[in-house]
Design an enzyme around this catalytic site. Sequence first.
Site, PDB file in Angstrom:
ATOM      1  N   ARG A 151      67.719  23.782  64.447  1.00  0.00           N
ATOM      2  CA  ARG A 151      67.572  25.239  64.428  1.00  0.00           C
ATOM      3  C   ARG A 151      66.379  25.752  65.207  1.00  0.00           C
ATOM      4  O   ARG A 151      66.483  26.643  66.025  1.00  0.00           O
ATOM      5  CB  ARG A 151      67.351  25.728  62.990  1.00  0.00           C
ATOM      6  CG  ARG A 151      68.493  26.308  62.297  1.00  0.00           C
ATOM      7  CD  ARG A 151      68.276  26.057  60.826  1.00  0.00           C
ATOM      8  NE  ARG A 151      68.072  24.625  60.645  1.00  0.00           N
ATOM      9  CZ  ARG A 151      69.051  23.758  60.553  1.00  0.00           C
ATOM     10  NH1 ARG A 151      70.281  24.170  60.576  1.00  0.00           N
ATOM     11  NH2 ARG A 151      68.822  22.463  60.440  1.00  0.00           N
ATOM     12  N   THR A 152      65.216  25.183  64.896  1.00  0.00           N
ATOM     13  CA  THR A 152      64.021  25.801  65.459  1.00  0.00           C
ATOM     14  C   THR A 152      64.029  25.688  66.977  1.00  0.00           C
ATOM     15  O   THR A 152      63.820  26.667  67.684  1.00  0.00           O
ATOM     16  CB  THR A 152      62.756  25.181  64.838  1.00  0.00           C
ATOM     17  OG1 THR A 152      62.873  25.282  63.428  1.00  0.00           O
ATOM     18  CG2 THR A 152      61.510  25.908  65.284  1.00  0.00           C
ATOM     19  N   LYS A 193      53.565   7.059  76.190  1.00  0.00           N
ATOM     20  CA  LYS A 193      52.651   6.239  77.014  1.00  0.00           C
ATOM     21  C   LYS A 193      51.224   6.375  76.526  1.00  0.00           C
ATOM     22  O   LYS A 193      50.298   5.815  77.118  1.00  0.00           O
ATOM     23  CB  LYS A 193      52.700   6.702  78.474  1.00  0.00           C
ATOM     24  CG  LYS A 193      54.055   6.619  79.121  1.00  0.00           C
ATOM     25  CD  LYS A 193      53.912   7.089  80.575  1.00  0.00           C
ATOM     26  CE  LYS A 193      55.259   7.280  81.231  1.00  0.00           C
ATOM     27  NZ  LYS A 193      55.127   8.007  82.501  1.00  0.00           N
ATOM     28  N   ARG A 225      56.452  21.461  68.186  1.00  0.00           N
ATOM     29  CA  ARG A 225      56.583  20.867  66.845  1.00  0.00           C
ATOM     30  C   ARG A 225      56.005  19.464  66.904  1.00  0.00           C
ATOM     31  O   ARG A 225      56.245  18.721  67.871  1.00  0.00           O
ATOM     32  CB  ARG A 225      58.046  20.811  66.432  1.00  0.00           C
ATOM     33  CG  ARG A 225      58.258  19.948  65.201  1.00  0.00           C
ATOM     34  CD  ARG A 225      59.634  20.090  64.632  1.00  0.00           C
ATOM     35  NE  ARG A 225      59.803  21.398  64.016  1.00  0.00           N
ATOM     36  CZ  ARG A 225      60.844  21.710  63.258  1.00  0.00           C
ATOM     37  NH1 ARG A 225      61.798  20.829  63.027  1.00  0.00           N
ATOM     38  NH2 ARG A 225      60.943  22.913  62.724  1.00  0.00           N
ATOM     39  N   HIS A 237      54.630  26.456  59.128  1.00  0.00           N
ATOM     40  CA  HIS A 237      55.800  26.715  59.980  1.00  0.00           C
ATOM     41  C   HIS A 237      55.940  28.234  60.130  1.00  0.00           C
ATOM     42  O   HIS A 237      56.841  28.849  59.564  1.00  0.00           O
ATOM     43  CB  HIS A 237      57.039  26.099  59.321  1.00  0.00           C
ATOM     44  CG  HIS A 237      58.236  25.976  60.202  1.00  0.00           C
ATOM     45  ND1 HIS A 237      58.345  26.609  61.422  1.00  0.00           N
ATOM     46  CD2 HIS A 237      59.394  25.277  60.034  1.00  0.00           C
ATOM     47  CE1 HIS A 237      59.519  26.314  61.955  1.00  0.00           C
ATOM     48  NE2 HIS A 237      60.170  25.511  61.129  1.00  0.00           N
TER      49      HIS A 237
END
Length: 306
Positions: A51-52, A80, A101, A129
């Site tokens: 969703r986000t 890396k 995120r 959030h």
Amino acid sequence: MRSLIDILDLSVSEIDDLIKTANDIIDNPKAYSDRCRGKKLATLFFEPSTRTRLSFEAAMYELGGNVIGFSEAQSSSASKGESVADTAKVISCYADIIAMRHPKEGAPLVAAMNATVPVINAGDGGHNHPTQTLADLLTIQREKGSFENLTVGFCGDLKFGRTVHSLICALSRYSGIKVILISPEELKLPSYVKKDVLAKNGIYYEQTQDLESAMPQLDILYMTRVQRERFFNEEDYLRLKDSYILDPRKLKNAKSDLCIMHPLPRVNEISVAVDSDPRACYFKQVLYGKYIRMALILKLLEEAGK
Ligand code: NCD
């Protein structure tokens, strides 16, 4: 550079303005379809999301802009050993705005301190959030008309659920809010949220393990998933995962205008039989998330002079 890391980075009146813009976009989507022409959003997702990430992408496309990015840490240079600070500096050369995120609490803040474009926290570990909270607030505003004098039940994983922490912070600035915290003992709201947010703002709250006895007084029921990825062992997760399952029987004593919310994804905590109940708002919440992200992208790009 103005970023959005914590919901409290926005004042109450800025949130009102974002909600106004989102409602205007809902009514007049065509008027916004070209507003970000030539602009790029970078979605840097070091943790899974449906969703986000896709709602940020859909939001940018609906504003006429473009999107670049990655959806898993493995496919980025983080694998890396690149630092979040360096990634932020690099992406600032390519994009006009970043949505990030990350599984580590505070990573988007580090990115914001190093980027030369606005950074939006799209979820950092079990912490915050803020854009889910904006989606939640738009849902509450549309369903209830105001943020005052509401009794809000939070149910499920209140310990690791970052959407819960951010929404409690946001609601703590309105008057007449009562919070009912419904969770198993092991998944109670962290004491820093109780102390620094609820107690500090004089918000009345109760803690219980019993969803059914809390039900009759609720105006909003915010269900959450038990956050499997943040558990230290699978046994605890399996023991706690089905602590609460909302079904039509448990809604018998609920108010007729209860608003049932869930940030999604749902696992078992709301039975699909509830989906057809007119009080179920969780799929509307998804749609509103896209519109409020459009409003947010516009605001941050404007403030950045882009
Ligand atoms: C939430 C999250 O990522 O914290 N999902 C979302 O963004 N809508 C809730 C969750 O994953 O349980």
